[in-house]
Design a protein around this motif. Structure first.
Motif, PDB file in Angstrom:
ATOM      1  N   ALA A 129      -2.852  12.476   1.084  1.00  0.00           N
ATOM      2  CA  ALA A 129      -3.079  11.431   2.027  1.00  0.00           C
ATOM      3  C   ALA A 129      -2.269  12.121   3.286  1.00  0.00           C
ATOM      4  O   ALA A 129      -2.762  11.919   4.382  1.00  0.00           O
ATOM      5  CB  ALA A 129      -2.436  10.294   1.730  1.00  0.00           C
TER       6      ALA A 129
ATOM      7  N   LEU B  68      -1.379  11.995  -4.950  1.00  0.00           N
ATOM      8  CA  LEU B  68      -2.268  11.377  -3.891  1.00  0.00           C
ATOM      9  C   LEU B  68      -1.555  11.423  -2.600  1.00  0.00           C
ATOM     10  O   LEU B  68      -2.067  11.277  -1.593  1.00  0.00           O
ATOM     11  CB  LEU B  68      -2.530   9.832  -4.421  1.00  0.00           C
ATOM     12  N   TYR B  69      -0.116  10.960  -2.513  1.00  0.00           N
ATOM     13  CA  TYR B  69       0.537  11.006  -1.395  1.00  0.00           C
ATOM     14  C   TYR B  69       0.398  12.228  -0.735  1.00  0.00           C
ATOM     15  O   TYR B  69       0.403  12.148   0.565  1.00  0.00           O
ATOM     16  CB  TYR B  69       1.943  10.552  -1.822  1.00  0.00           C
TER      17      TYR B  69
ATOM     18  N   THR C 263       8.563  11.825  -2.331  1.00  0.00           N
ATOM     19  CA  THR C 263       7.517  10.963  -1.326  1.00  0.00           C
ATOM     20  C   THR C 263       8.314  10.302  -0.424  1.00  0.00           C
ATOM     21  O   THR C 263       9.079  11.030   0.386  1.00  0.00           O
ATOM     22  CB  THR C 263       6.672   9.970  -2.081  1.00  0.00           C
TER      23      THR C 263
ATOM     24  N   TRP D 204       2.527   1.966  -3.259  1.00  0.00           N
ATOM     25  CA  TRP D 204       1.694   2.371  -4.258  1.00  0.00           C
ATOM     26  C   TRP D 204       1.276   3.856  -4.101  1.00  0.00           C
ATOM     27  O   TRP D 204       1.256   4.654  -5.069  1.00  0.00           O
ATOM     28  CB  TRP D 204       0.145   1.424  -3.928  1.00  0.00           C
ATOM     29  N   TRP D 205       1.143   4.398  -2.800  1.00  0.00           N
ATOM     30  CA  TRP D 205       0.744   5.650  -2.697  1.00  0.00           C
ATOM     31  C   TRP D 205       2.085   6.507  -3.014  1.00  0.00           C
ATOM     32  O   TRP D 205       2.201   7.509  -3.387  1.00  0.00           O
ATOM     33  CB  TRP D 205       0.476   6.039  -1.157  1.00  0.00           C
TER      34      TRP D 205
ATOM     35  N   ARG E 248       2.814   7.787  -6.288  1.00  0.00           N
ATOM     36  CA  ARG E 248       1.729   8.815  -6.881  1.00  0.00           C
ATOM     37  C   ARG E 248       1.777  10.067  -6.050  1.00  0.00           C
ATOM     38  O   ARG E 248       1.070  10.090  -4.861  1.00  0.00           O
ATOM     39  CB  ARG E 248       0.328   8.006  -6.687  1.00  0.00           C
TER      40      ARG E 248
ATOM     41  N   GLN F 283       0.957  -1.281   0.131  1.00  0.00           N
ATOM     42  CA  GLN F 283       0.212   0.173  -0.041  1.00  0.00           C
ATOM     43  C   GLN F 283       0.888   1.353  -0.185  1.00  0.00           C
ATOM     44  O   GLN F 283       0.709   2.245  -0.630  1.00  0.00           O
ATOM     45  CB  GLN F 283      -0.868  -0.028   1.206  1.00  0.00           C
ATOM     46  N   TRP F 284       1.906   1.386   0.761  1.00  0.00           N
ATOM     47  CA  TRP F 284       2.695   2.477   1.220  1.00  0.00           C
ATOM     48  C   TRP F 284       3.256   2.892  -0.017  1.00  0.00           C
ATOM     49  O   TRP F 284       3.356   4.047  -0.672  1.00  0.00           O
ATOM     50  CB  TRP F 284       3.532   2.139   2.184  1.00  0.00           C
TER      51      TRP F 284
END
Lengths: 202, 474, 264
Positions: B421, B417-418, C43, B410-411, B414, B407-408
């Motif tokens: 979130a 989206l990250y 990120t 995946w975010w 992006r 999951q982590w």
């Protein structure tokens, strides 16, 4: 083909598949002060050994007597290694017998093949003239060291040994343990005292 | 007392609650760490020697078959015998067969981690053979029927009162409980009792710190002298050693000795460094008539070909556990097997299989202190991480954890989206927190919140603030 | 301006929990003469997956960031552990010979933890800041052992007006955070935090400083639970003269509404 491999062959087969080339290496010996005798003495004393100086081998009987008196062992039975017993003319040589047979010596007196300044150790080689039992069974172990036997490093001591005896014991101080509450206690299984008598001259 | 690596969690929790153990661990922590630091500071060449020791071990592993053949030939030439054991069962059988040659055999045993690893004592006892541990620490835990909790100081978790009680019970002299109040008296009592063991033993078993290829010798270091009595008095001397222990000559042994004791106990050298080569010689009245070396593989050869190869450099000094904060908090028994601490977090899952020790590799903060002090430069955190990789790839680790990572990632692939979130999470956490204070509880991470608050996010995320700044400056 | 072009890699925790550290880092870099960029597509560096044994997802995130951070003279990270991930571990993720390995090495050479960058690369030896408090410093393990950060923060802290640094005896001992470790083994983790805080407390500090927000959240969370008024700040906040905001552990007992974090 055909015969099942034994464990040795199987182990070697696996190991051989994983060998690799040599690794480049240097070999360093720690730097030591030039005065090896002084260094040997300093380091031996930090291992809780005790040390006496005498001028010549003729002084050995007196040095031994006064040392044993100093530790209240004047009457103790003594086992001399055959290699050095002649240096103590007239002394009564008791056996250190592992099994029974009274009287049994509480003190052993031996020579050494080398003394290592780096670590303050004595190197003892087993032979008919120097049974290993003398190094470990007595309460007190007295080792005679001639000044010319002092070498600088561990490597120098090993170099004096050829061929390998059954047992080579590098002894650095008296036996000890810190297995109870990390508190150091001398005399775990081997000698409680290691006393070195350093002879300056032949 | 039985411990198992699969019970790591509950054993660790019990250890945290055991006040006696905690007092012992605190003493051990400062003792070993301070002594090593002093010893290292006193030897200016230490870091250089450490690098050389690493190279010596790495090089020996690279040509292990050649060195082992040379060693084997040396033992045989000196009149000894070499046995090869591919696993623990074969190693036990070899020792049993040698012991059975003696009628009503009594064994005096020195400390050997390989013997612990192969479960030798239970096998000997099952066969009706009397085996007595002679290292004081090992003797104490043998009486207590416990496994060692430290590879250098096996009874480090015991207090003097506990030792006195053990001696009183097992030496069948209740008065010892009141007589043995000090450590000197306890050591003397053990010396007296074990001296009889040495004198009456038919077989002596010891481990080996090093095997010397060019002379076929085994090297043993002890402080007590028990290993030497085991190897001198009985008629038969059996040396148990892992196949990785071999080095070319005494020259390499010299370097390894210089780093071993300093890393282990802070001594420049242990009291006794002994080199055994074959049985007693012609004309000698003492020394064993038979000299056996049992070389144990038990997963080591396979390890050599794996990503854990560097682990085989280990010279068993214990510095990794002495400097491990987790070991310092829970002690050795929690790890559940022979090898505790960082070394065990690699060896135990390797030797027993990760499914039998699923938590060990994870009980590490990756602080790296173990690798910093390892005298042979084993990159322990990297190996522990590699064990986690192995567990991940063989699906041993928890399914929830796998899901979280997926999951982590995946975010995190992006960024928009990250960022969204993170913004949402920060807002949500702020809403749940008391004003100006920290979060006391969340529906997740119950472990964290059992003993800790979670500081509250400041508000805007850094990326949002930066985007605004950028806009403002345009 | 023609100083080096530096990309700030903020890290997830700073991004979400404490952007003031990121802003402090930018201020420090600018004062040292750097041009600072904040690549918006950054990120997570992948460290949690890496330490969890999930190399597939680690490599995916590493590749993203290797590309993202390619055009900068330097990449600066206000964290020893994320810094260690990029500088030490990214190159280990790829086989030698793989083009990604060369790219990872290139990024590794350009990547620095914030304080070590200021001292070792920008040759900064003082900052213009005031923090009139007695403090102690926690050496975060990754910074200390992977990146050799020990003297650098102390050098700069010595120039902070009014700041008195008192070393704790266990400065180099792990605080017990360890990322996922703190969640998987909470009781051991807390024990290590308590040992660390006991050592810190012996130095009687008004504030505990450190260079890694993970450790600091963990220590601050423990202090907050205990109701301690010892404040926890990231070293960048103090060095940037921006530590006049509530500490990481928030305000103890009946706190007033906090002032807005100083954002510029």
């Amino acid at each position: 083909m055909g015969l099942p491999m034994n464990s040795r062959d199987r182990i070697f087969a696996t190991l051989r598949a994983a060998t690799a080339g040599p690794v480049a290496m240097t070999h360093t010996r720690p730097h030591l002060d030039d005065d090896l005798a002084a260094l040997f003495e300093t380091r031996a004393l930090t291992t809780a050994a005790t040390l006496d100086h005498i001028a010549t081998a003729a002084g050995l009987p007196d040095a031994l007597t006064s040392y044993l008196a100093s530790i209240a062992q004047a009457e103790a039975g003594i086992a001399f290694a055959p290699a050095i017993v002649d240096l103590f003319p007239g002394a009564r040589n008791l056996p250190i017998r592992p099994n029974g047979a009274d009287p049994v010596a509480e003190v052993a007196v031996t020579g050494c093949v080398a003394a290592v300044a780096e670590t303050g150790s004595v190197l003892l080689a087993s032979s008919p003239d120097h049974p290993t039992t003398l190094n470990f069974l007595p309460e007190t172990h007295v080792v005679i060291v001639r000044a010319e036997q002092i070498v600088a490093h561990l490597e120098d001591a090993w170099a004096l040994i050829d061929p390998m005896p059954r047992a080579l014991n590098l002894v650095t101080g008296p036996s000890r343990t810190a297995d109870i509450e990390q508190t150091l206690q001398l005399g775990a299984h081997g000698p409680r005292r290691l006393h070195l008598i350093l002879i300056a001259d032949r | 007392m039985k411990f198992s690596p699969i019970e790591f969690r509950s054993q660790a929790e019990a250890a945290l609650r055991d006040d006696t153990l905690q007092a012992a661990l605190k003493r051990a922590r400062s003792g070993f760490v301070d002594k090593r630091a002093k010893a290292v500071a006193a030897l200016p060449e230490f870091e250089l020697l450490r690098a050389e020791a690493s190279a010596i071990r790495a090089d020996a592993l690279n040509r292990l078959p050649t060195l082992l053949e040379e060693f084997e030939a040396g033992v045989i030439a000196a009149g000894g015998q070499v046995h090869w054991a591919i696993d623990a069962a074969e190693a036990r059988k070899i020792v049993l067969d040698i012991a059975r040659c003696h009628e009503s055999c009594r064994i005096a045993k020195g400390k050997s981690m390989v013997a612990e690893e192969i479960g030798l004592n239970p096998a000997l006892e099952d066969a009706g053979i009397n085996v007595v541990e002679t290292d004081l620490g090992e003797y104490i835990i043998q009486l207590a029927q416990e496994p060692p909790s430290h590879i250098v100081a096996p009874a480090i978790h015991k207090t003097r009162e506990q030792v006195a009680a053990l001696f009183a019970r097992h030496h069948e002299r209740a008065e010892l409980l009141t007589e043995l109040t000090g450590i000197p008296e306890l050591v003397d009592e053990a010396r007296r009792v074990l001296r009889e063991t040495f004198l009456s033993a038919d077989v002596g078993i010891t481990g080996a710190n090093f095997l010397v290829a060019d002379s076929g010798s085994t090297v043993l270091v002890t402080n007590e002298g028990n290993g030497d009595l085991c190897s001198t008095l009985p008629k038969t001397h059996i040396v148990l050693a892992g196949i990785e222990k071999v080095v070319p000559s005494m020259t390499e042994v010299s370097t390894l000795l210089r780093v071993l004791a300093r890393s282990a106990t802070g001594q420049p050298l242990t009291t006794y460094t002994s080199v055994f080569t074959g049985p007693r010689r012609a004309g000698e009245d003492f020394g064993p008539e038979e000299f056996h070396v049992v070389l144990v593989d038990n997963g080591r050869a396979a390890m050599l070909g794996s990503e854990f190869r560097d682990m085989l450099r280990c010279i068993r000094c214990g510095a990794c556990m002495n400097h491990c904060p987790v070991y310092g908090a829970i002690g050795g028994h929690a790890y559940g097997w022979v090898y505790p601490g960082p070394m065990g977090q690699v060896l135990t899952p390797w030797l027993l299989g990760p499914e039998r020790a699923p938590d060990l590799a994870h009980a590490c903060t990756m602080n790296g202190h173990c690798a910093q002090v390892c005298p042979v430069g084993i990159p322990l955190p990297d190996l522990i991480r590699a064990m986690r990789v192995r567990e991940h790839e063989s699906h041993v680790n928890h399914v929830a954890e796998r899901w979280v990572f997926r999951q982590w990632a995946w975010w995190a692939k992006r960024p928009r989206l990250y960022g969204w979130a993170l913004r949402k999470k920060a807002r949500w956490l702020r809403r749940l927190a008391r004003p100006g204070g920290a979060l006391r509880k969340l529906p997740v991470w119950s472990g964290w919140f059992r003993s800790r608050d979670l500081p509250t996010p400041q508000g805007r995320t850094l990326r949002d603030l930066m985007r605004e700044k950028l806009r403002g400056s345009q | 301006m023609n100083g080096p072009l530096v990309a700030l890699f903020g890290t997830c925790l700073v991004d979400m929990f404490r952007p003031s550290i990121g802003l402090s880092a930018i201020a420090l870099l600018q004062r040292a003469g750097c041009r600072v960029a904040f690549p918006e597509a950054q990120t997570c560096c992948g460290q949690p997956m890496f330490n969890g044994g999930d190399l597939k997802h680690t490599r995916e995130l590493a590749k993203r960031h290797i590309d993202l951070l390619a055009g900068y003279d330097y990449v600066v990270i206000p964290s020893g552990s994320c810094g260690g991930m990029i500088r030490v571990h990214y190159p280990q993720l790829f086989e030698v010979g793989d083009p990604w390995h060369a790219k990872a090495l290139d990024l590794s050479r350009r990547s620095f933890e914030l304080v070590s960058f200021l001292v070792d690369v920008m040759k900064l030896d003082r900052v213009d800041a005031e923090f009139p408090h007695r403090v102690t410093y926690h050496d975060s393990c990754s910074g200390l052992r992977e990146l050799g950060i020990k003297a650098q923060p102390r050098k700069l802290l010595a120039s902070v007006r009014g700041l008195q640094l008192v070393e704790m005896d266990q400065a180099e001992t792990c605080c017990g955070f360890g990322g996922a470790f703190s969640l998987k083994f909470p009781d051991i983790s807390t024990r290590l935090a308590d040992d660390k805080l006991a050592s810190a407390r012996a130095a009687e500090p008004e504030a505990i400083l450190g260079g890694d927000l993970g450790c600091l959240l963990h220590l601050a969370g423990r202090l907050s639970r205990e109701g301690s008024d010892t404040r926890v700040y990231h070293v960048a906040e103090v060095l940037a003269d921006a530590a006049d905001i509530p500490p990481i552990n928030g305000l103890p007992r009946n706190p007033p509404e906090p002032a807005k974090p100083k954002l510029d």
